[in-house]
Design an enzyme around this catalytic site. Structure first.
Site, PDB file in Angstrom:
ATOM      1  N   LYS A   1      45.507  48.736  57.757  1.00 27.38           N
ATOM      2  CA  LYS A   1      44.627  49.071  56.623  1.00 27.38           C
ATOM      3  C   LYS A   1      43.165  48.886  57.062  1.00 27.38           C
ATOM      4  O   LYS A   1      42.857  49.133  58.221  1.00 27.38           O
ATOM      5  CB  LYS A   1      45.012  48.238  55.401  1.00 27.38           C
ATOM      6  CG  LYS A   1      46.515  48.347  55.105  1.00 27.38           C
ATOM      7  CD  LYS A   1      46.928  47.831  53.777  1.00 27.38           C
ATOM      8  CE  LYS A   1      48.431  48.043  53.585  1.00 27.38           C
ATOM      9  NZ  LYS A   1      48.919  47.645  52.298  1.00 27.38           N
TER      10      LYS A   1
ATOM     11  N   HIS B   1      49.791  57.128  51.894  1.00 31.30           N
ATOM     12  CA  HIS B   1      49.967  55.716  51.514  1.00 31.30           C
ATOM     13  C   HIS B   1      49.575  55.539  50.052  1.00 31.30           C
ATOM     14  O   HIS B   1      48.672  56.224  49.553  1.00 31.30           O
ATOM     15  CB  HIS B   1      49.109  54.822  52.417  1.00 31.30           C
ATOM     16  CG  HIS B   1      49.442  53.376  52.251  1.00 31.30           C
ATOM     17  ND1 HIS B   1      48.940  52.628  51.218  1.00 31.30           N
ATOM     18  CD2 HIS B   1      50.266  52.566  52.948  1.00 31.30           C
ATOM     19  CE1 HIS B   1      49.444  51.401  51.303  1.00 31.30           C
ATOM     20  NE2 HIS B   1      50.244  51.335  52.342  1.00 31.30           N
TER      21      HIS B   1
ATOM     22  N   GLU C   1      47.832  53.477  48.647  1.00 33.95           N
ATOM     23  CA  GLU C   1      46.397  53.190  48.435  1.00 33.95           C
ATOM     24  C   GLU C   1      45.584  54.487  48.477  1.00 33.95           C
ATOM     25  O   GLU C   1      44.581  54.610  47.770  1.00 33.95           O
ATOM     26  CB  GLU C   1      45.926  52.159  49.481  1.00 33.95           C
ATOM     27  CG  GLU C   1      46.487  50.784  49.162  1.00 33.95           C
ATOM     28  CD  GLU C   1      46.843  49.918  50.360  1.00 33.95           C
ATOM     29  OE1 GLU C   1      46.352  50.185  51.469  1.00 33.95           O
ATOM     30  OE2 GLU C   1      47.638  48.968  50.178  1.00 33.95           O
TER      31      GLU C   1
ATOM     32  N   GLY D   1      51.733  43.991  49.382  1.00 27.88           N
ATOM     33  CA  GLY D   1      50.718  42.931  49.406  1.00 27.88           C
ATOM     34  C   GLY D   1      50.886  41.903  48.305  1.00 27.88           C
ATOM     35  O   GLY D   1      49.983  41.104  48.044  1.00 27.88           O
TER      36      GLY D   1
ATOM     37  N   SER E   1      55.615  43.860  51.652  1.00 26.25           N
ATOM     38  CA  SER E   1      55.796  42.423  51.897  1.00 26.25           C
ATOM     39  C   SER E   1      56.911  42.107  52.887  1.00 26.25           C
ATOM     40  O   SER E   1      57.646  41.132  52.723  1.00 26.25           O
ATOM     41  CB  SER E   1      56.012  41.682  50.567  1.00 26.25           C
ATOM     42  OG  SER E   1      54.871  41.828  49.738  1.00 26.25           O
TER      43      SER E   1
HETATM   44  O1  G3H Z   1      51.656  50.101  54.677  1.00 33.98           O
HETATM   45  C1  G3H Z   1      52.078  48.959  54.456  1.00 33.98           C
HETATM   46  C2  G3H Z   1      52.367  48.541  53.109  1.00 33.98           C
HETATM   47  O2  G3H Z   1      51.348  48.833  52.235  1.00 33.98           O
HETATM   48  C3  G3H Z   1      52.897  47.138  53.010  1.00 33.98           C
HETATM   49  O3  G3H Z   1      51.865  46.194  52.973  1.00 33.98           O
HETATM   50  P1  G3H Z   1      52.270  44.646  52.959  1.00 33.98           P
HETATM   51  O4  G3H Z   1      53.248  44.448  54.098  1.00 33.98           O
HETATM   52  O5  G3H Z   1      50.994  43.905  53.163  1.00 33.98           O
HETATM   53  O6  G3H Z   1      52.920  44.384  51.642  1.00 33.98           O
END
Ligand code: G3H
Length: 263
Positions: free
Chosen positions: A28, A110, A112, A186, A226
């Site tokens: 990210k 994604h 986001e 997250g 997560s």
């Molecule tokens: O692209 C990855 C996902 O958004 C998962 O993020 P995370 O492992 O921090 O929950």
């Protein structure tokens, strides 16, 4: 008990046959050169299971640096790319530019990008098609929000998002789907292995019916949300989970044990 375990293992081997486990690390908007050097350090030290494909999703500004410094067994992905070769699209990156610096992968759609930047199913599908037609491999993300899950619409949402992509492409051989329930991203709230498997399985059945049995059998579906060193093994043992897309934990040394979850 031992017989059941052997039977399950045989079933898993049979159903995942030919689908190489693929683990993505989505950094990210994180990283400084110093932090990146630390990450590259633990990736180089590994050891990383040779049977697992590893792809790290890097902020655009560091792609060239990471591409030049990553170990050979780690592929590099952009986190976005636009649906045009070049032109007046301030702030965007073209798939041709990625290819020009030797980047072969891109993460598209994604949640986001969908939620914060308002990307629609159609735009994402167009970006997927354009990236593929320019020789990139794509990790295409899909997944429902908490509201949608609570309304019993998880499958409807992931089918709709996948259909949008299916409307734009014919060849799925360079596509990895990443199922990422938005409520698990997250938040520390991982989908249980059963919840994730359930969606992966119905998505594969949907693909079989609506795209083709061949694509359904071959396409790899990652789980994201997560994922940690502690839960990766159990998630990775599900028949229809072919890897992970990892956010926060991909910045930490535990990423190595996530990569090795299927060993
Ligand atoms: O692209 C990855 C996902 O958004 C998962 O993020 P995370 O492992 O921090 O929950």
């Amino acid at each position: 008990m031992a017989t059941t375990c052997r039977a399950n293992a045989a079933l898993l081997t049979q159903s995942t046959m030919g689908r190489k486990f693929v683990v993505g690390g989505n950094w990210k908007m994180n990283g400084t050169k110093a932090q990146i050097n630390e990450i590259l350090g633990f990736l180089k030290a590994g050891p990383l299971n040779a049977d697992t494909e590893v792809v790290i999703g890097v902020p655009a500004i560091y792609l060239d640096y990471v591409k030049s410094n990553a170990p050979a067994n780690v592929e590099v992905a952009a986190q976005n790319a636009y649906k045009a070769e070049k032109g007046a699209f301030t702030g965007e990156t073209s798939p041709l530019m990625l290819k020009d610096i030797g980047v072969n992968w891109v993460i598209l759609g994604h949640s986001e990008r969908r939620q914060i930047f308002g990307e629609s199913d159609e735009l994402i599908a167009e970006k997927v098609a354009f990236a593929l037609s320019n020789g990139l491999k794509v990790i295409a993300c899909i997944g429902e929000t908490l509201e949608e899950r609570d309304a019993g619409k998880s499958e409807e949402v992931v089918f709709r998002q996948t259909q949008a992509i299916a409307n734009q492409i014919k060849d799925w051989s360079n596509v990895v789907l990443a199922y990422e329930p938005v409520w698990a991203i997250g938040t520390g709230k991982t989908a249980t292995p059963q919840q994730a498997q359930e969606v992966h399985q119905s998505l594969r059945q949907w693909i079989s019916k609506n795209i083709s049995p061949e694509v359904a059998n071959a396409v790899r579906i990652q789980y994201g949300g997560s994922v940690t060193g502690a839960n990766a093994k159990e998630l990775g043992s599900q028949a229809d989970i072919d890897g992970f897309l990892v956010g926060g934990a991909s910045l930490k040394p535990e990423f190595v044990s996530i990569v090795n979850a299927r060993q």
